[in-house]
Each structure stands twice: as C-alpha cells, then as structure tokens.
Design a protein around this motif. Structure first.
Motif, PDB file in Angstrom:
ATOM      1  N   THR A  27      37.972  45.484  55.201  1.00 41.20           N
ATOM      2  CA  THR A  27      37.238  45.213  53.958  1.00 41.20           C
ATOM      3  C   THR A  27      36.574  46.478  53.433  1.00 41.20           C
ATOM      4  OG1 THR A  27      36.829  42.926  54.647  1.00 41.20           O
ATOM      5  CG2 THR A  27      35.425  43.825  52.905  1.00 41.20           C
ATOM      6  N   ALA A  28      35.866  47.188  54.311  1.00 43.72           N
ATOM      7  CA  ALA A  28      35.188  48.414  53.899  1.00 43.72           C
ATOM      8  C   ALA A  28      36.177  49.466  53.422  1.00 43.72           C
ATOM      9  CB  ALA A  28      34.346  48.959  55.050  1.00 43.72           C
ATOM     10  N   ARG A  44      39.412  37.747  43.035  1.00 47.63           N
ATOM     11  CA  ARG A  44      40.081  36.515  43.461  1.00 47.63           C
ATOM     12  C   ARG A  44      39.443  36.049  44.752  1.00 47.63           C
ATOM     13  NH1 ARG A  44      42.892  37.958  47.817  1.00 47.63           N
ATOM     14  NH2 ARG A  44      43.817  40.044  47.958  1.00 47.63           N
ATOM     15  N   SER A  45      39.770  34.853  45.170  1.00 49.81           N
ATOM     16  CA  SER A  45      39.218  34.323  46.410  1.00 49.81           C
ATOM     17  C   SER A  45      39.863  35.013  47.611  1.00 49.81           C
ATOM     18  CB  SER A  45      39.458  32.816  46.499  1.00 49.81           C
ATOM     19  OG  SER A  45      40.843  32.535  46.507  1.00 49.81           O
ATOM     20  N   VAL A  46      39.079  35.153  48.671  1.00 51.44           N
ATOM     21  CA  VAL A  46      39.585  35.717  49.919  1.00 51.44           C
ATOM     22  C   VAL A  46      39.224  34.774  51.058  1.00 51.44           C
ATOM     23  CG1 VAL A  46      39.483  38.126  49.175  1.00 51.44           C
ATOM     24  CG2 VAL A  46      37.483  37.086  50.235  1.00 51.44           C
ATOM     25  N   GLN A  47      40.060  34.763  52.075  1.00 54.13           N
ATOM     26  CA  GLN A  47      39.763  33.963  53.254  1.00 54.13           C
ATOM     27  C   GLN A  47      38.716  34.672  54.103  1.00 54.13           C
ATOM     28  OE1 GLN A  47      43.240  32.245  55.344  1.00 54.13           O
ATOM     29  NE2 GLN A  47      44.480  33.341  53.833  1.00 54.13           N
ATOM     30  N   LYS A  48      38.093  33.929  54.984  1.00 54.75           N
ATOM     31  CA  LYS A  48      37.140  34.527  55.912  1.00 54.75           C
ATOM     32  C   LYS A  48      37.899  35.402  56.898  1.00 54.75           C
ATOM     33  CE  LYS A  48      33.140  33.315  58.743  1.00 54.75           C
ATOM     34  NZ  LYS A  48      32.243  34.187  57.968  1.00 54.75           N
ATOM     35  N   THR A  96      25.020  50.076  47.822  1.00 59.24           N
ATOM     36  CA  THR A  96      25.621  48.821  47.381  1.00 59.24           C
ATOM     37  C   THR A  96      26.022  48.009  48.600  1.00 59.24           C
ATOM     38  OG1 THR A  96      27.147  47.852  45.763  1.00 59.24           O
ATOM     39  CG2 THR A  96      28.039  49.569  47.214  1.00 59.24           C
ATOM     40  N   HIS A  97      26.629  46.856  48.357  1.00 53.56           N
ATOM     41  CA  HIS A  97      26.970  45.945  49.447  1.00 53.56           C
ATOM     42  C   HIS A  97      28.358  45.371  49.249  1.00 53.56           C
ATOM     43  CE1 HIS A  97      26.408  42.236  46.971  1.00 53.56           C
ATOM     44  NE2 HIS A  97      25.673  43.067  46.265  1.00 53.56           N
ATOM     45  N   VAL A  98      28.872  44.783  50.302  1.00 52.11           N
ATOM     46  CA  VAL A  98      30.154  44.087  50.233  1.00 52.11           C
ATOM     47  C   VAL A  98      29.920  42.757  49.520  1.00 52.11           C
ATOM     48  CG1 VAL A  98      31.983  42.987  51.572  1.00 52.11           C
ATOM     49  CG2 VAL A  98      31.013  45.171  52.333  1.00 52.11           C
ATOM     50  N   PRO A  99      30.606  42.504  48.404  1.00 47.61           N
ATOM     51  CA  PRO A  99      30.354  41.264  47.666  1.00 47.61           C
ATOM     52  C   PRO A  99      30.936  40.052  48.377  1.00 47.61           C
ATOM     53  CG  PRO A  99      32.168  42.445  46.660  1.00 47.61           C
ATOM     54  CD  PRO A  99      31.637  43.335  47.752  1.00 47.61           C
ATOM     55  N   SER A 100      30.254  38.919  48.212  1.00 46.33           N
ATOM     56  CA  SER A 100      30.742  37.655  48.760  1.00 46.33           C
ATOM     57  C   SER A 100      31.300  36.792  47.642  1.00 46.33           C
ATOM     58  CB  SER A 100      29.600  36.896  49.451  1.00 46.33           C
ATOM     59  OG  SER A 100      29.065  37.629  50.525  1.00 46.33           O
ATOM     60  N   PRO A 101      32.328  35.998  47.921  1.00 51.75           N
ATOM     61  CA  PRO A 101      32.819  35.063  46.904  1.00 51.75           C
ATOM     62  C   PRO A 101      31.703  34.137  46.447  1.00 51.75           C
ATOM     63  CG  PRO A 101      34.345  35.193  48.757  1.00 51.75           C
ATOM     64  CD  PRO A 101      33.110  35.938  49.174  1.00 51.75           C
ATOM     65  N   GLU A 146      45.827  42.491  54.290  1.00 51.93           N
ATOM     66  CA  GLU A 146      46.476  41.836  53.160  1.00 51.93           C
ATOM     67  C   GLU A 146      45.502  40.926  52.407  1.00 51.93           C
ATOM     68  OE1 GLU A 146      49.306  41.271  50.447  1.00 51.93           O
ATOM     69  OE2 GLU A 146      49.419  42.648  52.169  1.00 51.93           O
ATOM     70  N   ASN A 147      44.600  40.299  53.136  1.00 58.28           N
ATOM     71  CA  ASN A 147      43.644  39.367  52.552  1.00 58.28           C
ATOM     72  C   ASN A 147      42.741  40.028  51.517  1.00 58.28           C
ATOM     73  OD1 ASN A 147      42.163  36.854  52.367  1.00 58.28           O
ATOM     74  ND2 ASN A 147      40.630  37.739  53.706  1.00 58.28           N
ATOM     75  N   VAL A 148      42.357  41.285  51.760  1.00 57.81           N
ATOM     76  CA  VAL A 148      41.415  41.962  50.861  1.00 57.81           C
ATOM     77  C   VAL A 148      42.083  42.928  49.894  1.00 57.81           C
ATOM     78  CG1 VAL A 148      39.489  41.749  52.468  1.00 57.81           C
ATOM     79  CG2 VAL A 148      40.960  43.770  52.594  1.00 57.81           C
ATOM     80  N   ARG A 149      43.379  43.148  50.036  1.00 62.70           N
ATOM     81  CA  ARG A 149      44.059  44.098  49.156  1.00 62.70           C
ATOM     82  C   ARG A 149      44.003  43.604  47.705  1.00 62.70           C
ATOM     83  NH1 ARG A 149      48.688  44.739  51.779  1.00 62.70           N
ATOM     84  NH2 ARG A 149      47.895  46.564  52.890  1.00 62.70           N
ATOM     85  N   GLY A 150      43.434  44.432  46.837  1.00 63.17           N
ATOM     86  CA  GLY A 150      43.341  44.081  45.429  1.00 63.17           C
ATOM     87  C   GLY A 150      42.316  43.006  45.108  1.00 63.17           C
ATOM     88  N   ALA A 151      41.404  42.718  46.046  1.00 66.24           N
ATOM     89  CA  ALA A 151      40.456  41.610  45.848  1.00 66.24           C
ATOM     90  C   ALA A 151      39.163  42.033  45.171  1.00 66.24           C
ATOM     91  CB  ALA A 151      40.135  40.954  47.188  1.00 66.24           C
ATOM     92  N   PHE A 152      38.914  43.341  45.036  1.00 66.58           N
ATOM     93  CA  PHE A 152      37.633  43.811  44.522  1.00 66.58           C
ATOM     94  C   PHE A 152      37.818  44.737  43.322  1.00 66.58           C
ATOM     95  CE2 PHE A 152      37.392  43.350  49.163  1.00 66.58           C
ATOM     96  CZ  PHE A 152      36.419  42.364  49.270  1.00 66.58           C
ATOM     97  N   GLN A 153      36.801  44.779  42.497  1.00 65.23           N
ATOM     98  CA  GLN A 153      36.781  45.735  41.394  1.00 65.23           C
ATOM     99  C   GLN A 153      35.342  46.146  41.110  1.00 65.23           C
ATOM    100  OE1 GLN A 153      38.493  43.754  38.025  1.00 65.23           O
ATOM    101  NE2 GLN A 153      36.711  42.462  37.639  1.00 65.23           N
ATOM    102  N   VAL A 154      35.194  47.327  40.503  1.00 63.33           N
ATOM    103  CA  VAL A 154      33.873  47.809  40.111  1.00 63.33           C
ATOM    104  C   VAL A 154      33.429  47.056  38.855  1.00 63.33           C
ATOM    105  CG1 VAL A 154      32.558  49.823  39.310  1.00 63.33           C
ATOM    106  CG2 VAL A 154      34.276  50.074  41.129  1.00 63.33           C
ATOM    107  N   ARG A 155      32.185  46.612  38.839  1.00 57.45           N
ATOM    108  CA  ARG A 155      31.663  45.908  37.664  1.00 57.45           C
ATOM    109  C   ARG A 155      31.685  46.840  36.455  1.00 57.45           C
ATOM    110  NH1 ARG A 155      28.804  41.155  38.876  1.00 57.45           N
ATOM    111  NH2 ARG A 155      28.437  40.843  41.113  1.00 57.45           N
TER     112      ARG A 155
END
Length: 203
Positions: free
Chosen positions: A173-174, A125-129, A85-90, A140-149
C-alpha cells in the motif's frame, strides 16, 4: 540496514525510507486496533506521541552524523517543505468505525512535531482488506486505487511527504501511494509507521 524482506526485493520501494516504533505483535497489535476507533482517542494520541519521539531520535542522530532509517539526504531540509499525510481508508470503513483511522494518528503526529498536515489522497475505487490477501494479491489490490486530491495537485510539487500509517507488512500500500505522490510531483516520500510486521526469511 535493509530488513531481509526488503533485501529480497527485485525492485526498490517507491518510498525512500521506512521507520517504525515497534515490531507488530501482541500488545502493540491490540493498541493499534483500538486506536482505529474514536472512543479510544487517548490510545491514538499516545501512539502519535511515541511516533514523534522516534522521529526526533532520528533527527538527533542525523544531526550528529550517525546513520538512521531516514537517511542523510534529509539533512538540512527545511521543515517548510514537509507535509504529513496518511493512508486513506475507504468511506464505508470510515463510516463503520466512526472516524478516519490513520488520519487521526497522522494529524496528531503532525501537531506534536509542528508540521503541516493534509489529507492528500483519496481512493478511486474500493479495495479489499489487505490482511486477507497474499503478497501478490495485495499489490494488485491497491494498484491504481489512489489519487492525489485536486486541491493538493499543485501544492505538492517539490515537497517531501511524511506518509503515516499504523502497520507495514509487505509495504504494498505504501509503495503504491508513494508512487502516486512522486508521479504528482513530490520530491520524496518517507514512511512512518507505528509497527512493522517482520516475517522470517524463507529457509
């Protein structure tokens, strides 16, 4: 061996190992940036091929009993239990570039290795670069920003995930994505990146 930055960490990363092809600098940086855009598919394909070559070198070393970044826990593992899999982009970043960025790199790597591929993750949710933030802000930017489909939640249980990204800097991020995958039932996450940005240890 752990790099100095990893060795300084108070807690281990959630991913079990990290493997890179290059150090992030100069020509490598230019190639990675170019590969993010659909018009440069040849560059993305070449980077995926080189990432696959690096992965095969690790397989050969493990088969010979030599240490490698992907450690001995992986020996004898069935390829059927793997998923790439890959790191998702907004979405807005994908729209601006006209593609999915690391999704193309990861799918080409999977095709080269004949591994199954899936877009396991989505952003909540949106994340900053990340490049614009310091280390603490990146976490802090990526905490809680991702979920499994949803469609992958049951299929992920017990599998080893090869998480593909273009660059690892702090690993924030990883690390967050790996934690999400493990919490969802993945047995293990290994990180594969084209390049690693290695910073000098503080004096």
């Amino acid at each position: 061996m752990p790099c100095p930055e990893c060795a300084r960490r108070e807690t281990s990363f959630s991913f079990a190992s990290a493997t890179a092809v290059y150090r992030y600098h100069e020509v490598v940086r230019q190639a990675i940036i170019a590969a993010k855009y659909p018009r440069n598919t040849a560059i993305a394909r070449e980077l995926a091929v080189r990432l696959a070559d690096r992965y095969r070198v690790g397989d050969a070393r493990r088969s010979a009993g030599e240490p490698d970044a992907l450690d001995s826990d992986r020996q004898g593992e069935s390829r059927g239990s793997l998923v790439v899999t890959h790191v998702p982009s907004p979405f807005w970043r994908q729209f601006r570039r006209g593609g999915v960025g690391t999704g193309s790199l990861a799918s080409r790597f999977a095709r080269e290795m004949n591994f199954p591929f899936g877009s396991l993750l989505e952003t909540k949710r949106s994340v900053q670069k990340q490049a614009f933030l310091d280390d603490a802000a990146r976490r802090e930017n990526v905490r809680g920003a991702f979920q499994v489909r949803r469609r992958w939640r049951k299929r992920l249980v017990g599998r080893t995930v090869l998480l593909v990204d273009d660059v690892m800097t702090t690993g924030a991020t990883a690390d967050e994505i790996s934690r999400v995958l493990l919490d969802a039932g993945a047995a293990r996450v290994d990180l594969l990146v084209v390049a690693r940005a290695i910073r000098d240890a503080p004096k």
